[in-house]
Design an enzyme around this catalytic site. Structure first.
Site, mmCIF file in Angstrom:
data_model
loop_
_atom_site.group_PDB
_atom_site.id
_atom_site.type_symbol
_atom_site.label_atom_id
_atom_site.label_comp_id
_atom_site.label_asym_id
_atom_site.label_seq_id
_atom_site.Cartn_x
_atom_site.Cartn_y
_atom_site.Cartn_z
ATOM 1 N N HIS A 1 0.811 -1.216 0.000
ATOM 2 C CA HIS A 1 0.000 0.000 0.000
ATOM 3 C C HIS A 1 0.846 1.268 0.000
ATOM 4 C CE1 HIS A 1 -4.043 -1.813 0.701
ATOM 5 N NE2 HIS A 1 -3.270 -2.839 1.021
ATOM 6 N N ASP B 1 3.560 9.497 -0.785
ATOM 7 C CA ASP B 1 2.385 8.697 -0.431
ATOM 8 C C ASP B 1 2.204 7.597 -1.467
ATOM 9 O OD1 ASP B 1 0.120 8.089 1.104
ATOM 10 O OD2 ASP B 1 -0.495 10.192 1.192
HETATM 11 P P1 ADQ Z 1 -2.952 5.998 4.723
HETATM 12 O O1 ADQ Z 1 -1.541 6.445 4.919
HETATM 13 O O2 ADQ Z 1 -3.751 5.798 5.932
HETATM 14 O O3 ADQ Z 1 -3.025 4.682 3.832
HETATM 15 P P2 ADQ Z 1 -4.818 7.444 2.827
HETATM 16 O O4 ADQ Z 1 -4.753 6.753 1.517
HETATM 17 O O5 ADQ Z 1 -4.938 8.913 2.682
HETATM 18 O O6 ADQ Z 1 -3.576 7.185 3.777
HETATM 19 O O7 ADQ Z 1 -6.054 6.905 3.598
HETATM 20 C C1 ADQ Z 1 -6.492 7.482 4.759
HETATM 21 C C2 ADQ Z 1 -7.942 7.088 5.028
HETATM 22 O O8 ADQ Z 1 -8.250 7.486 6.344
HETATM 23 C C3 ADQ Z 1 -8.903 7.778 4.082
HETATM 24 O O9 ADQ Z 1 -9.912 6.873 3.700
HETATM 25 C C4 ADQ Z 1 -9.474 8.896 4.950
HETATM 26 O O10 ADQ Z 1 -10.810 9.233 4.667
HETATM 27 C C5 ADQ Z 1 -9.384 8.303 6.327
HETATM 28 N N1 ADQ Z 1 -9.240 9.394 7.308
HETATM 29 C C6 ADQ Z 1 -8.224 10.268 7.421
HETATM 30 N N2 ADQ Z 1 -8.487 11.160 8.393
HETATM 31 C C7 ADQ Z 1 -9.688 10.848 8.892
HETATM 32 C C8 ADQ Z 1 -10.515 11.371 9.918
HETATM 33 N N3 ADQ Z 1 -10.182 12.435 10.647
HETATM 34 N N4 ADQ Z 1 -11.680 10.768 10.156
HETATM 35 C C9 ADQ Z 1 -12.055 9.697 9.441
HETATM 36 N N5 ADQ Z 1 -11.332 9.155 8.464
HETATM 37 C C10 ADQ Z 1 -10.168 9.716 8.198
HETATM 38 C C11 ADQ Z 1 -2.089 3.798 3.205
HETATM 39 C C12 ADQ Z 1 -1.063 4.474 2.278
HETATM 40 C C13 ADQ Z 1 -1.777 5.286 1.215
HETATM 41 C C14 ADQ Z 1 -2.756 4.402 0.448
HETATM 42 C C15 ADQ Z 1 -3.653 3.628 1.394
HETATM 43 C C16 ADQ Z 1 -4.502 2.604 0.651
HETATM 44 O O11 ADQ Z 1 -0.175 5.289 3.029
HETATM 45 O O12 ADQ Z 1 -0.842 5.875 0.319
HETATM 46 O O13 ADQ Z 1 -3.565 5.222 -0.385
HETATM 47 O O14 ADQ Z 1 -2.894 2.945 2.371
HETATM 48 O O15 ADQ Z 1 -3.749 1.746 -0.125
#
Ligand code: ADQ
Length: 458
Positions: A158, A366
């Protein structure tokens, strides 16, 4: 159709809050499991202290078995907080300065993977397809192969995969590369990550790429591909449409009082570029005084990994910085930055994205970044906002209608903010439509199906 076994560090066990509480990835994996029947195994998130964890706790839901194990306190500290989050995470995000390599953490990482393999083994049937997720579990296939399992085993990463010069700073890089070579299919977020992986294999002759995406290394032949993860686009757009009625979304609308809203949503993590982003917002206001008191920047950032020292330090740093900027540019009737440290339910989050004229998504690095995709999916087709996106997010490879920025360039990001706030409706619509069509077509179910189809193909 063969059964599916998913293994990931953490498992999304359904609760009575239903699908709205779960993220798109959990929903898609549960759907894939429900279609084929199978098992989802991982860590419960709990410590068994200093005693050996009890046998797996199995929970049946339809034809899906959830199988959870605790870990000893030592393994929580050394495998999870240690090797996974203080070595692999920073290295894969190009932060060599933050990697804290230690032999006992490394030993725990391999030990926990062997432990997972032994716990999982009795649940595996000969025709099962096994899909392992993320950097916590790279050596799992090698352990299963050692135990004689011939099943098809795939791995999806991921997070980003770094170039050889970065990876090779980690003393055990060869063991990690050998671990990856035991899978049948390796999935990366983008072709850049795949290229980096191929470069790591070739650099010191650890392996060869026989033809594009077909590798041999450590006595195994395997494939690698780019499988960009998506979101549950249509369902998320529906949340956003309905969200206006939510109390919290109504209150948010009232509190911005006709000002333009800029939104940032990230786990509190140094890879997300939050401090650089706050600097860029401050620069935008100081360079564009006409926007003073006319915008609100809402940053929603739940704490994460607080037990890891770098994360704890960041909590203080970001809160202080937001306070300092509010003090410097705020007025008696205007708080420029609203900084919230809470997790917010997906339907409400969708509503907040829709209220925002700008989605500010500026990670320093990311794998993909799902927030960027969620922001686009949540927009009103008649009056969509603008996505300002880091060129270092995997999502930048797909979301062509975004304004791409270099998050290290504070002036550049500030200029992109000015441009997005002033962007004419027609241009906003045109940029948004292309991205939305792409996201509707390439949603998370499609990602899941494509990976599994390729994994099953010989
Ligand atoms: P993350 O580093 O966690 O994931 P991201 O892809 O942005 O990063 O996903 C975060 C998730 O958490 C999103 O669905 C977002 O809506 C949710 N989230 C963030 N803040 C929130 C809040 N305050 N309340 C509720 N929900 C919140 C890792 C990798 C990424 C990759 C994903 C999936 O680092 O690059 O996209 O896995 O493969």
């Amino acid at each position: 159709m063969s059964r599916l076994i998913i293994v990931s560090n953490r498992v999304s066990v359904p609760d009575n809050k239903g699908a709205a509480a779960a993220g798109g990835l959990a929903v898609a994996l549960q759907a894939a499991l429900a279609e084929r029947g199978g098992v989802w195994m991982g860590w419960s998130g709990k410590s068994s202290g200093d005693i050996e964890p009890e046998p797996l706790v199995l929970t049946q839901d339809g034809n899906i078995t959830y199988a959870l194990t605790d870990l000893t306190q030592t393994d929580v500290e050394e495998y999870y907080q240690g090797f996974a989050n203080r070595v692999l995470w920073p290295i894969c995000h190009y932060r060599l300065d933050l990697a804290e390599y230690g032999r006992k953490e490394m030993a725990s990482y391999f030990r926990v993977n062997r432990f997972f393999a032994h716990r999982l083994a009795p649940l595996i049937e000969p025709n099962d397809t096994i899909w392992v997720h993320d950097y916590h579990l790279i050596p799992l296939a090698a352990e299963l192969r050692e135990m004689g399992f011939k099943n098809r085993i795939g791995f999806f990463l991921h997070i980003p995969w770094p170039p050889a010069d970065v990876l090779f700073t980690m003393p055990v890089h060869e063991e990690i590369m050998r671990g990856l070579s035991s899978y049948d299919l390796l999935g990366f977020q983008t072709k850049y990550d795949l290229e980096n992986f191929a470069g790591c294999l070739k650099r010191e002759g650890m392996g060869v790429e026989n033809s594009p995406g077909h590798f041999s290394s450590h006595g195994h032949n395997f494939r690698g591909g780019a499988y960009s993860i998506g979101i549950e686009t249509a369902a998320f757009a529906a949340f956003a449409r309905k969200a206006a009625a939510h109390n919290m979304v109504r209150k948010a609308r009232q509190s911005i009082e006709g000002r333009d809203l800029i939104i940032g949503v990230d786990r509190l993590d140094y890879s997300k570029g939050i401090t650089q982003r706050i600097d860029a917002f401050e620069r935008f206001i100081t360079n564009n005084p006409a926007h003073q008191r006319r915008v609100t920047y809402l940053q929603i950032t739940p704490k994460s990994r607080s037990e890891v020292p770098e994360y704890e330090a960041m909590q203080h740093a970001v809160a202080e910085q937001a306070g300092r900027v509010n003090g410097a540019i705020g007025t008696v009737d205007w708080v420029p930055i609203r900084y919230i440290n809470r997790s917010i339910s997906r339907p409400i989050l969708a509503g907040l994205y829709r209220l925002a004229k700008v989605g500010l998504v500026t990670p320093l690095r990311d794998g993909m970044n799902l927030v960027a995709k969620e922001y686009v999916a949540a927009q009103d087709p008649d009056d969509p906002g603008v996505l300002v996106l880091s060129r270092f997010a995997g999502a930048a490879r797909e979301l062509k209608g975004a304004l791409l920025v270099n998050p290290y360039d504070v002036d550049g990001t500030a200029n992109a903010l000015a441009r997005s706030i002033n962007m004419p409706l027609e241009e906003r619509r045109e940029r948004w439509r292309g991205m939305m069509d792409h996201l509707l077509e390439n949603d998370v179910s499609r990602w899941c199906d494509t990976f599994l189809t390729d994994l099953r193909a010989e």
